[in-house]
Design an enzyme around this catalytic site. Structure first.
Site, PDB file in Angstrom:
ATOM      1  NE  ARG A  66      -0.050   1.350   3.570  1.00 27.29           N
ATOM      2  CZ  ARG A  66       0.868   1.888   3.371  1.00 27.29           C
ATOM      3  NH1 ARG A  66       1.699   1.769   3.957  1.00 27.29           N
ATOM      4  NH2 ARG A  66       1.069   3.402   4.221  1.00 27.29           N
ATOM      5  N   GLY A  67       0.436   2.814  -0.192  1.00 22.34           N
ATOM      6  CA  GLY A  67       1.199   3.616  -0.179  1.00 22.34           C
ATOM      7  C   GLY A  67       1.104   4.300  -1.859  1.00 22.34           C
ATOM      8  CB  ALA A  68       1.380   7.210  -3.797  1.00 20.78           C
ATOM      9  CG  ASP A 104      -2.433   8.423  -1.077  1.00 17.16           C
ATOM     10  OD1 ASP A 104      -2.427   7.486  -0.908  1.00 17.16           O
ATOM     11  OD2 ASP A 104      -2.996   8.781   0.075  1.00 17.16           O
TER      12      ASP A 104
HETATM   13  O1  MRU Z   1      -4.541   3.537   2.042  1.00 13.03           O
HETATM   14  P1  MRU Z   1      -3.039   3.401   2.453  1.00 13.03           P
HETATM   15  O2  MRU Z   1      -2.302   2.660   3.439  1.00 13.03           O
HETATM   16  O3  MRU Z   1      -2.345   2.859   0.910  1.00 13.03           O
HETATM   17  O4  MRU Z   1      -3.290   4.874   2.240  1.00 13.03           O
HETATM   18  C1  MRU Z   1      -2.557   5.383   1.416  1.00 13.03           C
HETATM   19  C2  MRU Z   1      -1.265   6.200   2.460  1.00 13.03           C
HETATM   20  O5  MRU Z   1      -0.160   5.321   2.939  1.00 13.03           O
HETATM   21  C3  MRU Z   1      -1.294   7.410   3.109  1.00 13.03           C
HETATM   22  O6  MRU Z   1      -2.406   8.146   2.511  1.00 13.03           O
HETATM   23  C4  MRU Z   1      -0.152   8.468   2.431  1.00 13.03           C
HETATM   24  O7  MRU Z   1       0.057   9.571   3.727  1.00 13.03           O
HETATM   25  C5  MRU Z   1       0.396   8.905   1.840  1.00 13.03           C
HETATM   26  S1  MRU Z   1       0.660   7.853   0.031  1.00 13.03           S
HETATM   27  C6  MRU Z   1       2.813   7.075   0.586  1.00 13.03           C
END
Ligand code: MRU
Length: 376
Positions: A54-56, A252
């Protein structure tokens, strides 16, 4: 970054088998460190959708490798059939999560590169492998550079405080686990800590999936950065009492006008920061900009996830990760996963090219080559 003293990225190709992509299955952290093998597009899609990754940035890098896996398994008898199969795989991957723009960006970048390089299906598969590596390496490099630019801001605050601890609040996990390495919001923190600047991080727990409590706390701990986990509603109180010097969050998807989609709850932190004159920074690589959307609140698709994530909570019980019910059995719940912080609440965007104002002029000043895209 280091895990138990050993260097890891969050995604890599298996050393003795290039048909296998390996990831850290983040559902088990912080209690277990589990490496998972991905060998099919279905497995990659499931890993993104069910948030093993997960995470962008990491979603983008995983989609990049997903397209390589798609190429490995695509029919090799004709270029047409090969490309059709890749387009289908790209559609499947893009449908997994709607908000992080890095996902579609990585799929499109792969398809463009493969088309442009041309050749027979075998040559195109090699292009897909090379491009997956470029996407991952670039993500790590951009995050490292974000760290350098953000470091200057932390240094300035530290100087103003006469070397006293700089208290930084962050939300969710925009750390190295959300990218290929370093992270975005955490990269300046790691850079400052490594330089001997005293920092302390307030880590929002980030309900419902607790990426802050589970992941940010874990990775900061692995790196030895002082931190405290706080319940999501504590930030405003801390800011009112002068206990937060700056906020740094990730993103994201950020419009070219500077509106920021990030994990649900980010907007409320930005409001509290504005009310208390606390600088609110957003750290992101250029792959997270959406060059087509102007109005973040109206135009960015917001993922809604299963209500079970709100109604339950996961934790360690007698060595096993278990899920327990929090709400009355019959209470329904809703689960918006992201919100949008309007540009006017953002002090600055920290990118791989430097820090800019969260505005169309600010963003296009750093990325002048995008003026034509935006205006077209
Ligand atoms: O739902 P997720 O865990 O994929 O959410 C994304 C994130 O981790 C956050 O929104 C983050 O702050 C930005 S993406 C690196």
């Amino acid at each position: 970054m280091n895990v138990y003293g050993e260097h890891y990225r969050t995604i890599w190709v298996k050393e003795d088998d290039p048909a296998v992509v390996q990831i850290i299955d983040q559902r088990h952290l912080p209690h277990k460190f589990v490496v998972e093998d991905l060998t099919t597009v279905d497995e990659v899609a499931r890993a993104i959708q069910e948030m093993h990754v997960r995470g962008a940035g990491l979603i983008g890098a995983t989609a990049g490798y997903g397209m390589y896996i798609a190429a490995l398994h695509a029919p090799k008898d004709s270029v047409g059939a090969f490309m059709e199969s890749l387009a289908r795989a790209g559609g499947q991957l893009k449908a997994t999560r709607p908000t992080a723009v890095n996902l579609a960006w990585a799929v499109e970048r792969q398809l463009d590169a493969i088309e442009e390089a041309g050749g027979d299906p075998e040559a195109r598969t090699r292009t897909a492998f090379d491009m997956a590596k470029v996407i991952a390496d670039e993500d790590a490099d951009f995050c490292r550079r974000i760290g350098e630019h953000g470091l200057a801001i932390i240094e300035e605050i530290s100087r103003r405080k006469g070397g006293e601890t700089v208290n930084i609040l962050t939300h969710c996990n925009a750390g190295w686990l959300a990218f290929v390495d370093y992270g975005t919001a955490t990269a300046p923190v790691y850079a400052a800590h490594d330089k001997g600047i005293k920092v302390h991080v307030w880590v929002d727990e980030t309900r419902p999936r607790n990426q802050g409590a589970r992941l940010t706390a874990w990775e900061l701990g692995q790196h030895g950065v002082p931190h405290s986990v706080i319940a999501d509603n504590v930030g405003g109180h801390l800011m009112q009492h002068g206990l937060v010097d700056m906020v740094i969050v990730g993103s994201d998807r950020t419009t070219y006008t500077g509106d920021v989609a990030n994990k649900i709850g980010t907007y409320l932190k930005a409001l509290a920061a504005a009310d208390n004159d606390v600088p609110f920074y957003v750290a992101l690589p250029s792959s997270t900009f959406d060059w087509k959307r102007r109005d973040g609140v109206a135009e960015i698709p917001i993922e809604q996830r299963d209500a079970t994530e709100v109604r339950t909570i996961n934790g360690l019980h007698e060595g096993e990760i278990v899920s327990v019910l929090l709400t009355p059995e019959e209470s329904p719940a809703v689960n918006y996963a992201f919100d949008v912080t309007p540009a006017h609440l953002v002090t600055g965007l920290i990118t791989e090219r430097g820090v800019c104002e969260a505005s169309e002029e600010g963003v296009l000043g750093l990325y002048p080559e995008k003026r034509a895209v935006v205006q077209g």
